[in-house]
Every structure is written in C-alpha cells, then in structure tokens.
Design an enzyme around this catalytic site. Structure first.
Site, PDB file in Angstrom:
ATOM      1  N   GLU A  47       0.822  -1.208   0.000  1.00  0.00           N
ATOM      2  CA  GLU A  47       0.000   0.000   0.000  1.00  0.00           C
ATOM      3  C   GLU A  47       0.859   1.261   0.000  1.00  0.00           C
ATOM      4  O   GLU A  47       0.563   2.231  -0.678  1.00  0.00           O
ATOM      5  CB  GLU A  47      -0.881  -0.042   1.246  1.00  0.00           C
ATOM      6  CG  GLU A  47      -1.895   1.046   1.389  1.00  0.00           C
ATOM      7  CD  GLU A  47      -2.794   0.805   2.583  1.00  0.00           C
ATOM      8  OE1 GLU A  47      -3.276   1.785   3.138  1.00  0.00           O
ATOM      9  OE2 GLU A  47      -2.991  -0.363   2.964  1.00  0.00           O
ATOM     10  N   ASP A  98      -2.230  -3.226   3.776  1.00  0.00           N
ATOM     11  CA  ASP A  98      -2.368  -3.390   5.228  1.00  0.00           C
ATOM     12  C   ASP A  98      -3.367  -4.494   5.577  1.00  0.00           C
ATOM     13  O   ASP A  98      -4.372  -4.689   4.870  1.00  0.00           O
ATOM     14  CB  ASP A  98      -2.822  -2.074   5.865  1.00  0.00           C
ATOM     15  CG  ASP A  98      -1.699  -1.044   5.903  1.00  0.00           C
ATOM     16  OD1 ASP A  98      -0.558  -1.420   5.622  1.00  0.00           O
ATOM     17  OD2 ASP A  98      -1.971   0.124   6.210  1.00  0.00           O
ATOM     18  N   ASP A 157      -6.055  -5.073   7.137  1.00  0.00           N
ATOM     19  CA  ASP A 157      -7.343  -4.700   7.723  1.00  0.00           C
ATOM     20  C   ASP A 157      -8.366  -4.575   6.596  1.00  0.00           C
ATOM     21  O   ASP A 157      -8.088  -4.919   5.451  1.00  0.00           O
ATOM     22  CB  ASP A 157      -7.222  -3.396   8.527  1.00  0.00           C
ATOM     23  CG  ASP A 157      -6.698  -2.231   7.688  1.00  0.00           C
ATOM     24  OD1 ASP A 157      -6.656  -2.345   6.442  1.00  0.00           O
ATOM     25  OD2 ASP A 157      -6.314  -1.206   8.265  1.00  0.00           O
ATOM     26  N   GLU A 205      -9.645  -1.926   5.078  1.00  0.00           N
ATOM     27  CA  GLU A 205      -9.254  -0.991   4.023  1.00  0.00           C
ATOM     28  C   GLU A 205      -8.198  -1.631   3.130  1.00  0.00           C
ATOM     29  O   GLU A 205      -8.233  -1.492   1.902  1.00  0.00           O
ATOM     30  CB  GLU A 205      -8.728   0.312   4.633  1.00  0.00           C
ATOM     31  CG  GLU A 205      -9.769   1.117   5.381  1.00  0.00           C
ATOM     32  CD  GLU A 205     -10.954   1.514   4.523  1.00  0.00           C
ATOM     33  OE1 GLU A 205     -10.734   1.957   3.381  1.00  0.00           O
ATOM     34  OE2 GLU A 205     -12.101   1.365   4.982  1.00  0.00           O
ATOM     35  N   TYR A 258       1.569  -4.134  13.435  1.00  0.00           N
ATOM     36  CA  TYR A 258       0.518  -3.317  12.831  1.00  0.00           C
ATOM     37  C   TYR A 258      -0.234  -2.527  13.897  1.00  0.00           C
ATOM     38  O   TYR A 258      -0.597  -3.064  14.952  1.00  0.00           O
ATOM     39  CB  TYR A 258      -0.438  -4.203  12.035  1.00  0.00           C
ATOM     40  CG  TYR A 258      -1.379  -3.409  11.173  1.00  0.00           C
ATOM     41  CD1 TYR A 258      -0.888  -2.521  10.222  1.00  0.00           C
ATOM     42  CD2 TYR A 258      -2.750  -3.536  11.308  1.00  0.00           C
ATOM     43  CE1 TYR A 258      -1.739  -1.789   9.423  1.00  0.00           C
ATOM     44  CE2 TYR A 258      -3.617  -2.807  10.508  1.00  0.00           C
ATOM     45  CZ  TYR A 258      -3.105  -1.936   9.574  1.00  0.00           C
ATOM     46  OH  TYR A 258      -3.963  -1.196   8.787  1.00  0.00           O
ATOM     47  N   ARG A 289      -3.181  -0.793  13.879  1.00  0.00           N
ATOM     48  CA  ARG A 289      -4.648  -0.662  13.960  1.00  0.00           C
ATOM     49  C   ARG A 289      -5.215  -2.005  14.412  1.00  0.00           C
ATOM     50  O   ARG A 289      -5.371  -2.917  13.618  1.00  0.00           O
ATOM     51  CB  ARG A 289      -5.234  -0.239  12.611  1.00  0.00           C
ATOM     52  CG  ARG A 289      -4.787   1.154  12.187  1.00  0.00           C
ATOM     53  CD  ARG A 289      -5.520   1.641  10.954  1.00  0.00           C
ATOM     54  NE  ARG A 289      -5.068   2.968  10.578  1.00  0.00           N
ATOM     55  CZ  ARG A 289      -4.135   3.226   9.674  1.00  0.00           C
ATOM     56  NH1 ARG A 289      -3.550   2.215   9.031  1.00  0.00           N
ATOM     57  NH2 ARG A 289      -3.772   4.459   9.387  1.00  0.00           N
TER      58      ARG A 289
END
Length: 757
Positions: free
Chosen positions: A9, A82, A84, A86, A299, A301
């Site tokens: 990303e 990432d 997650d 998103e 990570y 989040r």
C-alpha cells in the site's frame, strides 16, 4: 527463475521488502486506494442490490499504468496492503485492474515488517477474503447513504458545505449532550473536616471525617461544619481499628489502538492523528543504518491484546538480563480479548525487544522515539511480575465520630520499575501518604482540625483521550477511524478544542439538534454500536451484507422522507429561542442563518426588521449581543457624532453609524479590525507576533506578521496550526493543485511531508 510481484500500500514499505525478498520479487506500491466511490455522486446502485460503483481515483491513472507495466507477464502476484478492511479493499481493486488470463493472485498479510514475518507470510499466502471486503464495502455504503441524503438536506435547511456522517454525528451528539449536562448542572455546597494527627513516632498524618454514630456523614454548610468542630473540641482521638493488606497489581496488556492514542495524548501531548502518523512510520520501516530499513512495531490498527508466544518469551529473557530473574514472569502472561473481531492482529508491540529505545534513538526523531519508547516499555512491562503494594487503613474514633486514614508503600515494584500508565500514576499519587506505626487503642495527638468548603463539580468536558475512550467503550467506530472522527468534527466547525477540551460550536449545537430531532435512531449511541457489530458479523460471515443494508435503508428512508418535510429551515423560519423581540415587542426572536452566519431575527419580518448577534451564557441561555449585528467601535461618526458599529458585510467588516437609518454613513474598517488571526505564531526568531490574514494592494490574500513593519515575514500560502509530524516544524501550509486537490505540506527546506486537508 521467473519473478513474482509483491504489491503493498505504501511506498515506504517497498524498500523494506526489497531488502528481505531479494531479486526473485519485484515490489510496487498502490500509494493508498486506487479506486473509490465518486466524489460528486452517490455511487451506489440502490436498485441493483446496493452495489458500489467504484471509479479510479483522480490522479491514480499513472499509478495503475505503472502497476500494469511492472506486472507485465508475471504470473504470481502477491497482494500485501495493510492487514485490515481498508487493505482488503485495496487488494481486491488491485486484483481487478491487473486481472489477466493465467495470472494468480495471493493475499499476504504483513503484521510486522521483519525478515521472518515477511518471508513467512510470502511462503503461506491466503486467498482474498470476500467477507472482509464486504464489511469494508458495507461501511462505505452505509456512510454514503447517510451522507448523500442528510448533507444536501442540511444545505437546503441551514447552509451550503455542511455535512453529516453516520459516526461523526454521534460523536458531535456525545459532545453536545455533555455540554448541556454541564450547563444544567447546579453546584451543591459541602464541607470536609480533616484531622492532622501525630502518633508516638513520626511522620504526622491526616485523617478524613467519614461517619458519625456509624452512619456516613455529609456536612452541607458552614453552620453544620462549625457545630461538628465544636462537638469535636477536647475529644480524644484513638485508633479503633487497623487493616493491613498486601495487594498485587498486575501490568496492563500491550497497547491496542485506542489505548495507544489515549496514553499518547495524556503522556506525550500528541493528538490522535499525530499518534497514528508516527505509528505508521514505525510500522513501515525506519533505516537503522544505510540500507537497513526495519519495521519497529507490529501493525498499529488493532482491537486485540493477543501477543505471540515467541515475542513474550523474548521479553521475559530481556527482563531477566536487565532487571534480574525476580522481575521476570516464569512463563508468558496471556491476555484475553473481549471479542473476536480483528483478532487476526496482535497487540501493538516492538517487533524485537532488543531494538531498545537507546539502540534506535540515533535513527528516530524526537516524537518517533517518544512513541516507540512508550510502546516498547508497555510491552516489556506486560511480561514482568506484578507490583506488591502494602496498604494500611486506620479507623480513628473521636467520640461518636470516625475518621479514616490510609496510606500505601510499594513493597516490590515489579513492572512499575519500567512503566506506569497515566492511570497507575494517578492512583499512586492518591495513595502516596505513609502512616507511622499504629496499633489498636493507641491515643493520638491532635495538631489541628482543618475544615474546608467544597462544591460538587459538573461532569468534565471530553479531551481527545477521554472522547476516544468514550467512543471505544460505546462501540462507536473502530481503531482505524478514531483519529479521523476527531479531526472531521473539528474541521467541519461543529466543535472547538479549547485548552485541550472539546466544546460544541454554536453551529454544532444547532445542527446536532436538527439531526437528532429528525433522525433520533440514526445518531443514537446504541444503534451506531449495533451497526458496528453488524459490520463485524459480515466480516466473520455471520450476517448477510445485502440483508443488513436493505433493512437499514428501509428504516432510514422513512426517517429521511419525514425529515425532508418536517425539518425546520434556518434560512426561512429559524429556530425559536423563547425570547420576545425588543424591536416590535410583539414578535418572537428566532435563530436564523445568513451569509455571515447565525443571528437573531424577529419572526414578524418584514413588518419588523430587528436583527442581532447573540451568544450563550454558561447555562446555555441565549443573550442578545448587539442590535443590528454590530458591536460599538471606538470611533464616532464624522457626520452626526454618534458611535460607529463594527458590522459584517459580503467583503468583510466595515463601520456603520449606529444612528441608521437616520444617518447612513459607512466607513472602511481600519487594518487592525480586518486582519484575522490564523492561530500560528510568526516563525521569525525573537518575534512575538502572530501570522494574520492580510490583503495586498491588488486585493490578493497573503499572511504576514502582526508586528509589521517591525517584522516583514510574509507567506502567500495559508498557514495551518498543525505541527509537522515528520520534522517537528510549528506549522504546515495549505496548498492546492490540479493533481492532488487541497492538501497540507511542510515548508521546511528538505522536508517532503504532505497530507490531505
């Protein structure tokens, strides 16, 4: 050997991955999302099953061409955005644009950017996760359905440019309701009595009056307090009871996103947004020497407190080496999650405990180091033994009255040797008094009795830290959204951050009341939390995406149709205030919205043309603030001698005679009236001025020092009171380009930091 392609990303990750993957892999970056819903239309095919209509993000055509060129004839593409929701959406959209016959896509999840983690993830790729992608789509669709219905409604009823969001509106409601609790609060007086006592040996200590004749005592006023003091005169103070116990206090788990933000706000004075920018930098990789980029944390989040066994064992080994075996756990301490959502991630921890803060300090800037040190210490402390605290409580009798004294000492510091959270520090401060040796039946010497008046306090306003905590505890938003929520509600002008605490603006109050009145369920805390739970259940395949969206939209449409008809217009009718019009005496004052903002106007217009600015007092009551939208200035009218008023016009402030309509004299405002502060201090060394908005001779806006002509510093770009998270500069500047739109960037030479506005 044929190459494979890894797509991440962020461009920052590219160099980290290239180091460990070698020449067998090409590495490229999407630079965030490459597709999104269109900006100027809803982009949801409601009739076609609420299908999102994605478009290439303007400016990303070049990125897509580069990805296609790099992919070439490569067969195996590893999608590694990432880990997650998103990131999953970015992976799916990347696969769509690179789809080709015979090409295989693999999903790779990098929870940390270290050699072992990277190689392990590449060796064990997963399939793209349709349920996680659906959960992300569901959130975007819900937010679009709400925003693209309610925002235009607010444009019609209030003013252009306003917005309402499914989650941001709940945050504004929470802040507004807290403010109204404060406004409605009536302080109540009460008194306390403290006895300052001395035993046979020092130190002296204090004890609080707590009971009379076995019942809890409350002292409502001065007279009651004086009566108690008189009754205590010449009483003997005797130790009636002693309670001693040793309490074991365990360390808190490693950070999850919300707790990281809370401690960074309170300990380091970072904003939630700045905390996440710094954490992203630590995750993506820092060069610990030439050509040695290393991801320093996992990570960032996450809702999970889980940590892997190997990391915990490494922390235990380090504790033994640094503090000795008495401080280390015998086996890893395990922390349990409250729920399964997002449990694919670990807690936030250092990727290697041997990357100590001292070791990495030369390679980090001051803010990066402060955040990393906090993450490192909290994780290592989580694998240290509990602290042992000796607590002593003494009950002291004086006739029918009972006083209580308490104190604590740390017998064994355990994890506290390394790390104390803000809550730990506050608790320790409250219990820090040390009592002398006391025994039952011991007679004490009274040094003095100290009466003190108190008043009950209203609930506190929310700080960034306490609002994040409130959102988390109520299930509002998710780790990736807290910082954005806090930024959005300020940028939209609904709340202000005053001395570190959120206060609703007048616009925030008005819009909140209108949205809550028309959509009570939509901006209800419990309803919003339930929607977050639905998104989690879509991700775990426990709930059907289409069914959830359909049910939501049916209820929302009903509320929206009623609101479209019933929501009052601030442009036309306005909101009643309950105040009579002082102009005509017959009409009522309403709050209305004009070109220059909110104001009071008589509801008998055009028969009565009374208007005025207004403000709210500490109880939230509306007060008229200057008739006809103008405060008196220091100047008098040169035509009739009456005072001039400062008024607002289409092109800014001007002076108008207070004798209007008999005298219609007007005058341009002096420069000191027209210069608007930006909230940014002048950067010139030794200058105590502020940067203010000014107008050049040709009418162009610029920003110069308020101490001109002593200081001639000036900028064409608008200064923004946000410190640069990369280099620490005191402010950023606002820029606009065709490619990037409006964005903030750093003006420090050599610093390339840039963020979306």
């Amino acid at each position: 050997m044929k190459k494979s392609l890894v797509i991440v990303e962020s461009p920052t990750k590219v160099r980290t991955l290239k180091k460990y993957l070698g020449n067998a892999y090409a590495v490229a970056a999407t630079v965030g999302h490459i597709k999104d819903l269109p900006k100027k239309e809803m982009g949801i095919d409601i009739e076609g099953g609420f299908k999102p209509v994605y478009k290439t993000i303007p400016g990303k055509e070049k990125v897509i061409r580069s990805l296609k060129q790099t992919a070439g004839d490569i067969t195996d593409v590893y999608l590694a955005p990432d880990p997650d929701r998103e990131g999953e959406a970015i992976a799916w959209h990347t696969a769509e644009v690179l789809e080709k016959k015979g090409r295989h896509f693999h999903r790779v999840l990098f929870h940390e950017l270290t050699e072992n983690a990277i190689l392990s993830a590449i060796r064990s790729p997963e399939a793209l996760n349709p349920h996680k992608f659906e959960a992300q789509q569901a959130r975007r669709v819900l937010d679009r359905l709400v925003g693209y219905h309610i925002s235009p409604l607010l444009w019609r009823k209030v003013k252009q440019g306003l917005s309402a969001g499914r989650v941001q509106s709940v945050a504004v409601r929470i802040i507004c309701e807290r403010e109204r609790q404060i406004q409605a609060f009536t302080p109540e007086e009460y008194w306390s009595v403290t006895a300052h006592l001395l035993a046979d040996a020092p130190p002296s200590f204090s004890a609080k009056l707590s009971k009379k004749a076995g019942k809890k005592i409350r002292i409502p006023d001065d007279a009651s307090c004086k009566a108690i003091l008189a009754d205590l005169d010449d009483r003997s103070f005797i130790v009636e009871e002693m309670v001693k116990k040793t309490v074991s206090q365990a360390p808190q788990p490693p950070f999850i996103t919300s707790k990281l933000q809370q401690d960074a706000i309170r300990k380091l004075r970072f904003s939630a947004k700045k905390t996440m920018i710094l954490a992203q930098q630590l995750y993506e990789g820092i060069e610990l020497g030439p050509g040695e980029p290393v991801g320093l944390i996992t990570y960032m989040r996450t809702d999970s407190v889980r940590i892997n066994k190997e990391a915990a064992e490494a922390a235990i080994t380090l504790v033994k080496e640094r503090f000795g075996p008495d401080f280390a756990m015998e086996k890893p301490r395990i922390f349990k999650n409250r729920k399964k959502a997002q449990d694919a991630h670990e807690a936030i921890r250092p990727t290697s405990v041997y990357n100590t803060p001292e070791k990495v300090a030369p390679f980090l800037n001051k803010d990066q180091l402060a955040l990393y040190e906090m993450i490192w210490k909290r994780f290592v402390a989580s694998q240290m033994k509990p602290a042992l605290i000796d607590k002593v409580t003494a009950a002291i009798g004086a006739g029918p009255y009972r006083f209580v004294a308490g104190g604590s000492t740390i017998r064994f510091p355990g994890f506290m040797t390394l790390y104390r959270s803000v809550d730990d520090e506050m608790k320790e401060k409250e219990e820090k008094e040390t009592l002398p040796p006391l025994s039952r039946g011991m007679r004490l010497n009274l040094k003095k009795l100290e009466p003190k008046q108190h008043f009950t306090q209203p609930p506190p306003r929310f700080s960034e830290a306490s609002l994040v905590k409130e959102l988390e505890e109520n299930g509002i938003g998710r780790p990736s959204t807290y910082a954005a929520i806090l930024s959005t509600i300020r940028e939209k002008g609904y709340v202000d951050l005053v001395k570190g605490y959120f206060r609703p603006s007048e616009l925030g109050f008005i819009v909140n009341d209108m949205v809550v009145g028309s959509f009570p369920d939509l901006v209800n805390v419990d309803f919003t939390a339930k929607m977050e739970d639905h998104l989690d259940r879509i991700e775990t395949a426990e709930m059907d995406y289409l069914k959830m969206i359909t049910n939501f939209y049916q209820e929302f449409q009903h509320s929206f149709q009623q609101a479209a008809q019933g929501m009052v217009s601030l442009k036309a009718i306005g909101v009643p205030t309950g105040l009579n019009c002082p102009g005509c005496k017959d009409g009522a004052l309403h709050i209305k919205m004009g070109k220059n903002g909110l104001f009071l106007a008589c509801n008998q217009y055009p028969a009565c043309t009374f208007t005025a600015n207004y403000l709210r007092d500490e109880k939230g009551r509306i007060q008229i603030n200057g008739q006809n939208q103008g405060e008196l200035s220091d100047e008098n009218c040169e035509k009739c001698g009456r005072p001039m008023r400062i008024k607002q016009g289409k092109y800014g402030n001007f002076l108008a005679c207070s004798g209007y309509p008999e005298c219609k004299n007007t005058k341009s405002v002096a420069p000191e009236h027209s210069e608007r502060k930006t909230g940014v201090k002048c950067p010139e060394s030794g200058c105590a001025g502020d940067l203010v908005e000014k107008t050049s001779r040709r009418g162009k806006l610029f920003y110069g020092c308020s101490r001109y002509p002593k200081c001639t510093f000036a900028l064409w770009e608008k200064p923004v009171p946000k410190p640069c998270p990369a280099c620490g500069a005191d402010f950023l500047v606002e820029k606009t380009s065709k490619r990037d739109g409006t964005f903030f960037s750093c003006r420090t030479p050599g610093c390339t930091y840039k963020e979306k506005s």
